[in-house]
Scaffold this motif. Sequence first.
Motif, PDB file in Angstrom:
ATOM      1  N   GLY A  39       3.169   0.949   4.976  1.00  0.00           N
ATOM      2  CA  GLY A  39       3.112   1.539   3.620  1.00  0.00           C
ATOM      3  C   GLY A  39       3.356   0.500   2.530  1.00  0.00           C
ATOM      4  O   GLY A  39       3.897   0.810   1.466  1.00  0.00           O
ATOM      5  N   LEU A  40       2.938  -0.752   2.797  1.00  0.00           N
ATOM      6  CA  LEU A  40       3.237  -1.854   1.869  1.00  0.00           C
ATOM      7  C   LEU A  40       2.709  -1.604   0.459  1.00  0.00           C
ATOM      8  O   LEU A  40       3.447  -1.747  -0.517  1.00  0.00           O
ATOM      9  N   LEU A  41       1.427  -1.219   0.343  1.00  0.00           N
ATOM     10  CA  LEU A  41       0.831  -1.025  -0.987  1.00  0.00           C
ATOM     11  C   LEU A  41       0.306   0.404  -1.145  1.00  0.00           C
ATOM     12  O   LEU A  41      -0.648   0.811  -0.481  1.00  0.00           O
ATOM     13  N   LYS A  42       0.956   1.152  -2.043  1.00  0.00           N
ATOM     14  CA  LYS A  42       0.486   2.501  -2.364  1.00  0.00           C
ATOM     15  C   LYS A  42      -0.292   2.412  -3.678  1.00  0.00           C
ATOM     16  O   LYS A  42       0.154   1.725  -4.617  1.00  0.00           O
ATOM     17  N   VAL A  43      -1.423   3.089  -3.744  1.00  0.00           N
ATOM     18  CA  VAL A  43      -2.285   2.951  -4.926  1.00  0.00           C
ATOM     19  C   VAL A  43      -2.724   4.307  -5.469  1.00  0.00           C
ATOM     20  O   VAL A  43      -2.570   5.344  -4.811  1.00  0.00           O
ATOM     21  N   LYS A  44      -3.277   4.251  -6.675  1.00  0.00           N
ATOM     22  CA  LYS A  44      -4.025   5.392  -7.219  1.00  0.00           C
ATOM     23  C   LYS A  44      -5.396   4.856  -7.630  1.00  0.00           C
ATOM     24  O   LYS A  44      -5.591   3.634  -7.730  1.00  0.00           O
ATOM     25  N   GLY A  65      -5.133  -0.942   0.240  1.00  0.00           N
ATOM     26  CA  GLY A  65      -4.020   0.008   0.179  1.00  0.00           C
ATOM     27  C   GLY A  65      -4.481   1.436   0.371  1.00  0.00           C
ATOM     28  O   GLY A  65      -5.684   1.698   0.516  1.00  0.00           O
ATOM     29  N   MET A  66      -3.525   2.357   0.362  1.00  0.00           N
ATOM     30  CA  MET A  66      -3.851   3.786   0.519  1.00  0.00           C
ATOM     31  C   MET A  66      -3.241   4.585  -0.614  1.00  0.00           C
ATOM     32  O   MET A  66      -2.195   4.214  -1.152  1.00  0.00           O
ATOM     33  N   ASP A  67      -3.917   5.690  -0.953  1.00  0.00           N
ATOM     34  CA  ASP A  67      -3.345   6.598  -1.957  1.00  0.00           C
ATOM     35  C   ASP A  67      -2.498   7.663  -1.256  1.00  0.00           C
ATOM     36  O   ASP A  67      -2.285   7.603  -0.041  1.00  0.00           O
ATOM     37  N   GLU A  68      -2.033   8.631  -2.028  1.00  0.00           N
ATOM     38  CA  GLU A  68      -1.148   9.669  -1.460  1.00  0.00           C
ATOM     39  C   GLU A  68      -1.836  10.500  -0.388  1.00  0.00           C
ATOM     40  O   GLU A  68      -1.188  11.096   0.471  1.00  0.00           O
ATOM     41  N   ASP A  69      -3.190  10.565  -0.465  1.00  0.00           N
ATOM     42  CA  ASP A  69      -3.942  11.341   0.537  1.00  0.00           C
ATOM     43  C   ASP A  69      -4.447  10.445   1.667  1.00  0.00           C
ATOM     44  O   ASP A  69      -5.321  10.852   2.440  1.00  0.00           O
ATOM     45  N   PHE A  70      -3.940   9.202   1.721  1.00  0.00           N
ATOM     46  CA  PHE A  70      -4.265   8.238   2.784  1.00  0.00           C
ATOM     47  C   PHE A  70      -5.732   7.797   2.775  1.00  0.00           C
ATOM     48  O   PHE A  70      -6.280   7.418   3.809  1.00  0.00           O
ATOM     49  N   ASN A  71      -6.364   7.842   1.593  1.00  0.00           N
ATOM     50  CA  ASN A  71      -7.690   7.249   1.433  1.00  0.00           C
ATOM     51  C   ASN A  71      -7.519   5.734   1.251  1.00  0.00           C
ATOM     52  O   ASN A  71      -6.521   5.285   0.686  1.00  0.00           O
TER      53      ASN A  71
END
Length: 300
Positions: A131-136, A175-181
């Motif tokens: 979960g290193l980089l969370k993005v929008k 990275g991934m967003d909150e919905d794991f895209n």
Amino acid sequence: MEKDMSQYLSKAEVLIEALPYIQRFNRKIIVIKYGGSAMMNEELKKSVIADAVLLKLVGFKPIIVHGGGKEISRWVSKVGMEARFVNGLRVTDEATMEIVEMVLNKVNKSLVQMVQELGVKAVGISGKDGGLLKVKKKYSGGEDIGFVGEITEVTPKVLYDLIEKDFLPIVCPIGMDEDFNTYNINADDAACEIAKAVNAEKLAFLTDIEGVYKDPKDPSTLISELSCEEAHALIEDGFIGGGMLPKLNNCIEAIENGVSRVHILDGRIPHCLLLEIFTNKGIGTAILGSSESRYYNEEQ
């Protein structure tokens, strides 16, 4: 014999000049953003990796964050697709995102291989790992450009764990967003956010230019050192444009969030990292935090 001795002495002088910098940054984290032409030339690639390995072996804690834009464009055209950019950002639809991730992982593991060949343990990860980089989703001037991410959160535990176990982490900016895209992230942004999150002592950008110029058309106006205030003034007075503007803004943001020094270096110069970090004169532009002393005004 005398000539041989003078060569040995000059080598000793170089090592002695490096000593205070080695003492100062021993056991400190340095984030290296690696991209541009230095990634496309095999000899330059070896020189960058050798520099990172040397930094590790003299007691620094390097983290490499790499891009791969030129390689991605090559593969996009290879499969018969066309690269599209909006305001300098790659439009990344689902098919392009698939290629981006494959290419960046390929680049990542080739860098791991090069580090390992030099006898240092490396681990390649993407921003997805731990979960290193969370993005929008990032928009460009209000326009939807697909799976391009803006970092909202950095969770650096995986980096600390690797460093603690004596690995050199090599990070690709996915990275991934909150919905794991899955999202593609600008490598400069990723390096800047990671440097802030790990409270790095140094952040070094390897670029395709010599550093920051007061007048880009005049090579003699290269600026060796800048404070944040001076960097802000250059931007406000309109001296900085093009691709340097977001890069310099990243530098300022990193300094204002606890990074002591940020270096903008010409990655086309072999061993530019060592020359900038270990010599009194340096070769690029260093942006300093307010508490940092200037190095390059010393009499030699």
